[in-house]
Design an enzyme around this catalytic site. Sequence first.
Site, PDB file in Angstrom:
ATOM      1  N   HIS A 124       0.829  -1.412   0.426  1.00  0.00           N
ATOM      2  CA  HIS A 124       0.096   0.162  -0.194  1.00  0.00           C
ATOM      3  C   HIS A 124       0.825   1.050  -0.212  1.00  0.00           C
ATOM      4  O   HIS A 124       0.675   2.134  -0.171  1.00  0.00           O
ATOM      5  CB  HIS A 124      -1.022  -0.172   1.111  1.00  0.00           C
ATOM      6  CG  HIS A 124      -1.605  -0.904   1.568  1.00  0.00           C
ATOM      7  ND1 HIS A 124      -3.058  -1.542   0.341  1.00  0.00           N
ATOM      8  CD2 HIS A 124      -2.413  -1.959   2.201  1.00  0.00           C
ATOM      9  CE1 HIS A 124      -3.279  -1.698   0.487  1.00  0.00           C
ATOM     10  NE2 HIS A 124      -3.333  -2.050   1.489  1.00  0.00           N
ATOM     11  N   ASP A 169      -3.279 -10.231  -2.151  1.00  0.00           N
ATOM     12  CA  ASP A 169      -4.008  -9.747  -0.793  1.00  0.00           C
ATOM     13  C   ASP A 169      -5.426  -9.267  -1.459  1.00  0.00           C
ATOM     14  O   ASP A 169      -4.826  -9.334  -2.096  1.00  0.00           O
ATOM     15  CB  ASP A 169      -3.242  -8.713  -0.353  1.00  0.00           C
ATOM     16  CG  ASP A 169      -3.154  -7.964   0.520  1.00  0.00           C
ATOM     17  OD1 ASP A 169      -4.269  -7.412   1.024  1.00  0.00           O
ATOM     18  OD2 ASP A 169      -2.374  -8.587   2.189  1.00  0.00           O
ATOM     19  N   HIS A 174      -6.610  -7.091  -0.266  1.00  0.00           N
ATOM     20  CA  HIS A 174      -6.598  -5.559  -0.712  1.00  0.00           C
ATOM     21  C   HIS A 174      -5.643  -5.008  -1.539  1.00  0.00           C
ATOM     22  O   HIS A 174      -5.150  -5.115  -2.266  1.00  0.00           O
ATOM     23  CB  HIS A 174      -6.231  -4.612   1.159  1.00  0.00           C
ATOM     24  CG  HIS A 174      -6.425  -5.326   1.896  1.00  0.00           C
ATOM     25  ND1 HIS A 174      -6.357  -5.842   2.931  1.00  0.00           N
ATOM     26  CD2 HIS A 174      -8.143  -4.609   2.649  1.00  0.00           C
ATOM     27  CE1 HIS A 174      -7.237  -6.058   4.157  1.00  0.00           C
ATOM     28  NE2 HIS A 174      -8.219  -5.826   3.854  1.00  0.00           N
ATOM     29  N   ASP A 197      -5.112 -12.330   3.369  1.00  0.00           N
ATOM     30  CA  ASP A 197      -6.434 -11.628   4.831  1.00  0.00           C
ATOM     31  C   ASP A 197      -7.762 -12.232   3.581  1.00  0.00           C
ATOM     32  O   ASP A 197      -8.849 -11.560   3.821  1.00  0.00           O
ATOM     33  CB  ASP A 197      -5.989 -10.565   4.437  1.00  0.00           C
ATOM     34  CG  ASP A 197      -5.641 -10.408   3.754  1.00  0.00           C
ATOM     35  OD1 ASP A 197      -5.491 -10.801   2.740  1.00  0.00           O
ATOM     36  OD2 ASP A 197      -4.717  -8.511   3.489  1.00  0.00           O
TER      37      ASP A 197
END
Length: 374
Positions: free
Chosen positions: A144, A181, A183, A269
Amino acid sequence: MSTETGFFSDEKCFWHIGGNFVEVLPVGGWVQPSSGSGLAEAPETKRRFRNLLETSGLLEKLVTGKAAPLNQEDLLRVHTKRYLDEFKTLSDQGGGVLDPTAPMGPGSFEIAKTSAGLVYAAVESVMRGQLANAYALSRPPGHHCLPDQAMGFCFLSNIAVAIEKAKADLGLQKVAVIDWDVHHGNGTQAAFYERADVFTVSIHQDACFPPGYSGDKEFGEGAGKGYNLNIPLQPGAGHEVYQYAFETMILPALREYKPDLILVASGFDASGLDPLARMLLHSESYRWMTEAVKSVAEEVCNGRLVIAHEGGYSEAYVPFCGLSVVETLANTKTQVEDPALALLKLQQPSDRFNRFQKDLLDEQVKHWQAVKFG
């Protein structure tokens, strides 16, 4: 050429403090302090992952290693000096908040440089033929982090920094980054959005993080147009839909792009037990995805594959997902049994829901076919 699998980790990375959160909410106001660690991005998910590798006997079959922290020159290939100075100053002062989603404790700057160093060490060993493939247990995560901003528990763009250093020092040319991931890998995307020498793919929960973000129409710009692929999935997606996305978009794209190295941003996740997302993968899903990418790597780049750890917040379940990935890299199977696998298989979405998800993916395939690779 080596047939061995590497595993890179460093105890110092478990000592990074990610602030006082209860899941995704910062403590304060009406949010009561946690009864546990108080950390959303806690070290125990990673430590327990490594512990399971050791107690299963798998770790002794791997080539283990540490890494030196990367230096300022390495970081400046991706990050601005202003940001790095701000990060170091706050770290030296005992920690604080670089971003509302990226709090940190003392020493996090040096720890983050070590985390990025682990990813590069894995890349270097694979590129030099010392290892067939490798896993870097990097923490804090990186996908990120933007060139000038920390975000989402990430402080350095680990994969992007490792790629740029490998290009400068090892002559690496074309790279593909697959981010599974849950996200969106916005930091890695931002680093290479206008370039064709790095093909970035993110398969993620739609609108999860960054909040509200989909990215389904963002395919790169300038020289990079057609070299960025986002695959947003609706909450509740399970094994069958992820497999469909890989088979219809990700794997064909890798074969067409023919990178010299494949890097995976590996968050766990998207599992059905994770508290920070709403997906339904299980350990066998991660085994399948790893095998699929590994097979393509063997086809197009002599098996050169590096997997770098990102998110995953279920202290109990991350180790089983991680074990499946490393077992697959190492062509071995331990005696460990996933105690949640049967439950998560029973909780998979219905055929009707899967059909809805696949229809959305088919639409994305059409958009992608129109722009891919310039």
